[in-house]
Design an enzyme around this catalytic site. Sequence first.
Site, mmCIF file in Angstrom:
data_model
loop_
_atom_site.group_PDB
_atom_site.id
_atom_site.type_symbol
_atom_site.label_atom_id
_atom_site.label_comp_id
_atom_site.label_asym_id
_atom_site.label_seq_id
_atom_site.Cartn_x
_atom_site.Cartn_y
_atom_site.Cartn_z
ATOM 1 N N CYS A 66 0.843 -1.206 0.000
ATOM 2 C CA CYS A 66 0.000 0.000 0.000
ATOM 3 C C CYS A 66 0.881 1.260 0.000
ATOM 4 C CB CYS A 66 -0.979 -0.033 1.176
ATOM 5 S SG CYS A 66 -2.393 1.074 0.937
ATOM 6 N N HIS A 82 -3.668 -5.220 0.706
ATOM 7 C CA HIS A 82 -3.127 -5.681 1.995
ATOM 8 C C HIS A 82 -3.126 -7.206 2.073
ATOM 9 C CE1 HIS A 82 -2.724 -1.825 4.127
ATOM 10 N NE2 HIS A 82 -3.709 -1.433 3.340
ATOM 11 N N GLU A 121 -1.841 -8.985 4.299
ATOM 12 C CA GLU A 121 -1.840 -9.458 5.688
ATOM 13 C C GLU A 121 -3.241 -9.664 6.269
ATOM 14 O OE1 GLU A 121 -1.633 -4.912 5.973
ATOM 15 O OE2 GLU A 121 -1.023 -6.491 4.590
ATOM 16 N N SER A 139 0.044 -13.257 38.448
ATOM 17 C CA SER A 139 -1.355 -12.830 38.582
ATOM 18 C C SER A 139 -2.329 -13.934 38.218
ATOM 19 C CB SER A 139 -1.613 -11.623 37.674
ATOM 20 O OG SER A 139 -1.532 -12.027 36.310
ATOM 21 N N GLY A 140 -1.841 -14.950 37.502
ATOM 22 C CA GLY A 140 -2.757 -15.970 36.981
ATOM 23 C C GLY A 140 -3.213 -15.628 35.574
ATOM 24 N N VAL A 191 -2.397 -14.643 31.447
ATOM 25 C CA VAL A 191 -1.633 -15.392 30.443
ATOM 26 C C VAL A 191 -0.134 -15.087 30.507
ATOM 27 C CG1 VAL A 191 -1.278 -15.733 27.956
ATOM 28 C CG2 VAL A 191 -3.597 -15.611 28.870
ATOM 29 N N ASP A 192 0.222 -13.800 30.478
ATOM 30 C CA ASP A 192 1.636 -13.435 30.352
ATOM 31 C C ASP A 192 2.463 -13.887 31.555
ATOM 32 O OD1 ASP A 192 0.836 -12.266 27.987
ATOM 33 O OD2 ASP A 192 0.636 -10.272 28.844
ATOM 34 N N SER A 193 2.006 -13.542 32.767
ATOM 35 C CA SER A 193 2.809 -13.908 33.945
ATOM 36 C C SER A 193 2.845 -15.421 34.138
ATOM 37 C CB SER A 193 2.284 -13.204 35.202
ATOM 38 O OG SER A 193 1.021 -13.696 35.584
ATOM 39 N N SER A 194 1.781 -16.116 33.729
ATOM 40 C CA SER A 194 1.753 -17.582 33.861
ATOM 41 C C SER A 194 2.788 -18.238 32.946
ATOM 42 C CB SER A 194 0.360 -18.122 33.521
ATOM 43 O OG SER A 194 -0.601 -17.605 34.408
#
EC number: 6.3.5.2
Length: 525
Positions: free
Chosen positions: A85, A181, A183, A235-236, A238-241
Amino acid sequence: MSDIHEHKILILDFGSQYTQLIARRIREIGVYCELWAWDVTEAQIREFAPNGIILAGGPESVTAENSPRAPEYVFTAGVPVLGICYGMQTMSEQLGGKVIQGVGEGEFGYAQIEMLTDSLLFKGIEDAVNSEGKPLLDVWMSHGDKVSAIPEGFVAVAKTDTCPFAAMANEEKQFFGVQFHPEVTHTRQGMRMLSHFALDICGCAANWKPSSIIEDAIERLKKQIGDDEVILGLSGGVDSSVVAMLLHRAIGKKLTCVFVDNGLLRLNEAEQVMEMFGDHFGLNIIHVDAENRFLDAMKGEADPEAKRKIIGRVFVEIFDEESKKCANAKWLAQGTIYPDVIESAGSATGKAHVIKSHHNVGGLPDHMELGLVEPLRELFKDEVRKIGLELGLPYNMLYRHPFPGPGLGVRVLGEVKKEYCDLLRRADAIFIEELHKADLYNKVSQAFTVFLPVRSVGVMGDGRKYDWVVSLRAVETVDFMTAHWAHLPYDFLGRVSNRIINEVDGISRVVYDISGKPPATIEWE
């Protein structure tokens, strides 16, 4: 072990809403890529040493004065370049072609392009064939300006009725431009085009996959941490787990997790976190029951922003206190992910690879003097989830709907009280349980219940009761930037309402929120 960063693509960002999507698609193909601002220097590109460069889209007009341009070095670096584009337009302009401003002739949405000649980028790709036997492709357009003359050495590869150069190529130099595009999912064969570019044209190997990423992360963590100890706020979420599981694999008992129960979590969430990470996976966890401390700190406060700040401040205080008990900890682990890094980077001097660390836990005190460990900082959220699955975390935990950092603190409107949180927890659990039962949970992007500090008259048996109101909220969205309210079946909503009113003593009325975003936000506060 194959080097997952050996082959890589550099994506230059000109401000398109789709730029992160390009990066996610390249990663899905199995190739590492990074996203930098368009005004990167030659020295930085040389240092990164990409196997190919993608010039992404953007909202500006190439014809405007001072509009962004790709660094000249992009075209002399000796690697393939794909302009998408705006990226195609600036490539054309910079290499001697011509771009004209669109005057009511832009293409927005679905379009069909006709292939004019063969190109490596489109090898073996077609969606249909026209009466002359020319291949046709279904694509997604979003442009006002267009290329009116292509640079020397280029050929027109595809066109539409209003756009004579829907795609162009200089096969010798391996420069390609597409006005659409690839993507977005609406471009049906977009992934194949990007795959041709990354794997066939740039010659990258598909080494970027969950098992290799885990192996690489563990190796790097061991090297970075050595025999030191690490502390992590779990924290429980996604990321910290996922960070906890990676570190547990890398350093075992040298990891201490601090789990702060702020009293603002979902029903039985604290017990589930302790059971899964403590009992099942055997992590070393300090469980802090701080419900009263958080509720006392928020007493009398009704302003949403003030509540967020209080919750963040109290968390930092508690985490600071607990970390002092771990006297041997030399490192603090955080669940910073790649979009956090990109947001912090900005343009002009802040390329994504030279930014300061993004503190995603609400600003931990400087005096902690701990080194930072961020094993997810190269990953998008969907990649973090895939890695979590590979590490043995349950699917329903990794793919559950987003939950705000301040938790029920922003789902109880106005002042937060324990009574309100307890009612809301139970009502919300019923809503989520019924969504699962009706096979609707994964058909909506986010669903939750909000507690309204409003009393309403109800009738139970022969008596009247004057109790609280909750609102159900469910939305459908692709990116959470805009959202439609979910058209859940009436009989389903009726069933949820009946259960909440009958099973949760203290709630007399249930309403359903039918506001889109915009104008409303997804969360109420």
